[in-house]
Enzyme design. Structure first.
Site, PDB file in Angstrom:
ATOM      1  N   LYS A 138       0.866  -1.185   0.000  1.00  0.00           N
ATOM      2  CA  LYS A 138       0.000   0.000   0.000  1.00  0.00           C
ATOM      3  C   LYS A 138       0.903   1.235   0.000  1.00  0.00           C
ATOM      4  O   LYS A 138       0.671   2.200   0.746  1.00  0.00           O
ATOM      5  CB  LYS A 138      -0.920  -0.069   1.230  1.00  0.00           C
ATOM      6  N   ASP A 175      -4.695  -3.553  -2.841  1.00  0.00           N
ATOM      7  CA  ASP A 175      -6.138  -3.680  -3.065  1.00  0.00           C
ATOM      8  C   ASP A 175      -6.413  -4.150  -4.494  1.00  0.00           C
ATOM      9  O   ASP A 175      -7.313  -4.977  -4.725  1.00  0.00           O
ATOM     10  CB  ASP A 175      -6.911  -2.375  -2.748  1.00  0.00           C
ATOM     11  N   ASP A 212      -1.697 -11.531   5.727  1.00  0.00           N
ATOM     12  CA  ASP A 212      -2.650 -12.258   6.561  1.00  0.00           C
ATOM     13  C   ASP A 212      -3.980 -12.387   5.807  1.00  0.00           C
ATOM     14  O   ASP A 212      -4.567 -13.473   5.700  1.00  0.00           O
ATOM     15  CB  ASP A 212      -2.837 -11.480   7.874  1.00  0.00           C
TER      16      ASP A 212
END
Ligand code: NAP
Length: 489
Positions: A182, A215, A239
């Site tokens: 990110k 994303d 995760d």
């Protein structure tokens, strides 16, 4: 049944059955591994919920720690964290205690296993950083209504995980490493993984490298999962993404993993202790057996690993003996029968899928010294002082400008949850009672020395404002070691 070829070496492995279905799937796995003829001295040890219930809050007895320290190789069943006993998960304790920095989670479209993506030939591996990030677990209440968790990302941690990703790609004959971050939002922390990958990728010219925003990676995984080979990512992203990938192919009963460190390696199924099906001889042992396949490769027993993996593929493809989670409308088999079927199928190959030809993973050698990068020049040019204040930003701004007058610091701006609110940039903001107040040095050389900072804090406190922490604003080799607030000039 044909015995697998093996090296003839004797290996020592710590075997932890764990909780719930753990002992059943661990027993099944040991049976399969022993049937290959590979010589393993199993050191059977305890950890997890039952240990906690007997009064050991960590859930990891000293004897288990000593065994792992000696064997350096663990095959582990799931560990439960029972409510009311022990605060920390025994899994996380083990990962942190032995610095198991890399979590490797393969995800493969298996023959005969139904699912929305069956037949799409998904075959990818998520390589997740396992000890840093928000999982450092450093949390503080800043005010009674504002909580904070520190996201720690280090150059050393990034080097280890990136090199592991590329080395794994080489060992498994894979062609591409996606680094998923990110970094567009968290430029310093997530950006450090992106930058480290860009620095390291040229030394792996045989493997393609591409950065992908996490994303978009999630979106692409659900739409076109077959495009991915290896995905390297930070702890929190990994995760979530790795649970998503195990959902793409067959679910938890089939997903293996390895936790890798410089000193020690631990193999375990992705699933938990599944208490509702424990003790019934119905759990699917495939995830743990596939974890043992990864272990056999780590031990250099490549032929035995391929024998077990191929036998699993045949058993699944034939579909005559399947556990309840994947049997569909067919009569389900017990864990015991399914395990026997796998052993029976040693030496056979599926018509649809063959185990990959693996080479040993060349584990990255990253120096163990605490400092990995040093700046040639650095100076402190100011500080962010985090202050509790129940009023509005203009009131706080006026107070701070007044108290800083004549001091070595001048107020640059105030932000609330990252957005500049003083001087106001317009917009409609909703503030909470934690403000980040950015002060810069008022001296001609632009340097803010510690006495100036201490003077500033004393002035803040004397004005009746509660400060909860400060962050120095560092310039490293002439570049800011901090990010701007949203809207900050
Ligand atoms: P879980 O134990 O993975 O079980 C969730 C469900 O997945 C089960 O109820 C079962 O579904 C299915 N399942 C999981 N493994 C299976 C297998 N081998 N064969 C067939 N079905 C399987 O997740 P959870 O219920 O969230 O967690 C239970 C405990 O495990 C918790 O204490 C958690 O902290 C712990 N845990 C430990 C680890 C670890 O040690 N690494 C990992 C995750 C969770 P059905 O009910 O539909 O049959």
């Amino acid at each position: 049944m044909a015995h697998a070829q093996h090296t003839g070496k004797t290996h020592r492995v710590t075997l932890i059955g764990g909780d719930g279905i753990g002992p059943e799937v661990a027993r099944a796995t040991r049976k399969v591994v022993d049937a290959t003829g590979v010589r393993i001295e199993w050191d059977e040890m305890e950890a997890g919920g039952e240990v906690m219930k007997r009064g050991l809050a960590t859930g990891v007895p000293k004897a288990t720690i000593d065994s792992i320290t000696a064997t350096r190789c663990v095959l582990k069943g799931p560990l439960e964290t029972p409510v009311g006993y022990g605060e920390k998960s025994a899994n996380v304790t083990l990962r942190k205690m032995f610095e198991l920095y890399g979590n490797i989670r393969p995800c493969k479209d298996l023959p005969g296993v139904p699912g929305p993506f069956a037949g799409r030939k998904i075959d990818l591996v998520v390589v997740r950083e396992n000890v840093e990030d928000l999982y450092a677990g450093i949390e503080h209440m800043q005010t009674p209504g504002v909580a904070q968790c520190l996201k720690i990302i280090t150059r050393k941690g990034c080097e280890k995980i990136v090199r592991l990703g590329f080395e794994l790609a080489r060992a498994e004959g894979r062609r591409k490493v996606h680094v998923a971050t990110k970094a567009n939002i968290m430029k310093m922390t997530e950006g450090l993984l992106k930058k480290t990958a860009e620095d390291i990728a040229p030394s792996y010219a045989d493997i393609a490298h591409e950065h992908i925003i996490i994303d978009n990676c999630a979106h692409q995984l659900v739409r076109y999962p077959e495009q991915f080979d290896v995905i390297v990512t930070t702890n929190m992203n990994g995760d979530i993404i790795s649970d998503l990938t195990s959902g793409l192919t067959g679910g938890l009963g089939l997903a293996p993993s390895a936790n890798v460190g410089n000193e020690c390696v631990m193999f375990e199924a992705v699933h938990g202790s599944a208490p509702t099906i424990a003790g019934k001889d119905i759990a699917n042992p495939t995830a743990m057996i596939l974890s043992a396949v990864m272990m056999l490769r780590h031990l250099g027993e490549f032929a035995a690993a391929a024998t077990v993996e191929n036998a699993i593929y045949v058993t699944l493809e034939e579909g005559r003996v399947l556990t309840i989670d994947i049997a569909g409308d067919a009569e389900p088999a017990s864990t015991t029968r399914f395990t026997e079927a796998i052993i029976h199928n040693f030496g056979r190959k599926s018509s649809k899928m063959e185990a990959r030809a693996y080479k040993p993973i060349n584990l990255p050698h990253v120096p163990t010294t605490p400092v990995l990068v040093e700046a040639k020049a650095r100076r402190t040019i100011g500080a962010d002082v985090f202050v509790e204040f129940a009023g509005g930003p203009d009131e706080l701004g006026r107070k701070l400008e007044k108290l800083a007058a004549g001091s070595p610091a001048k107020l640059k701006m105030i932000s609330n949850r990252g957005t500049q609110v003083y001087p106001s940039q317009g917009g409609i903001t909703d503030c909470v009672d934690q403000y980040r107040c950015r002060f810069l040095s008022a001296s001609p050389d632009g340097v803010m020395a510690d006495p100036g900072l201490i003077d500033l804090l004393q002035r803040v406190a004397a004005a009746g404002l509660r400060w909860m922490h400060i962050e120095k604003l560092e310039e490293l080799d002439g570049k800011p070691g901090y990010t701007k607030a949203q809207g900050e000039e």
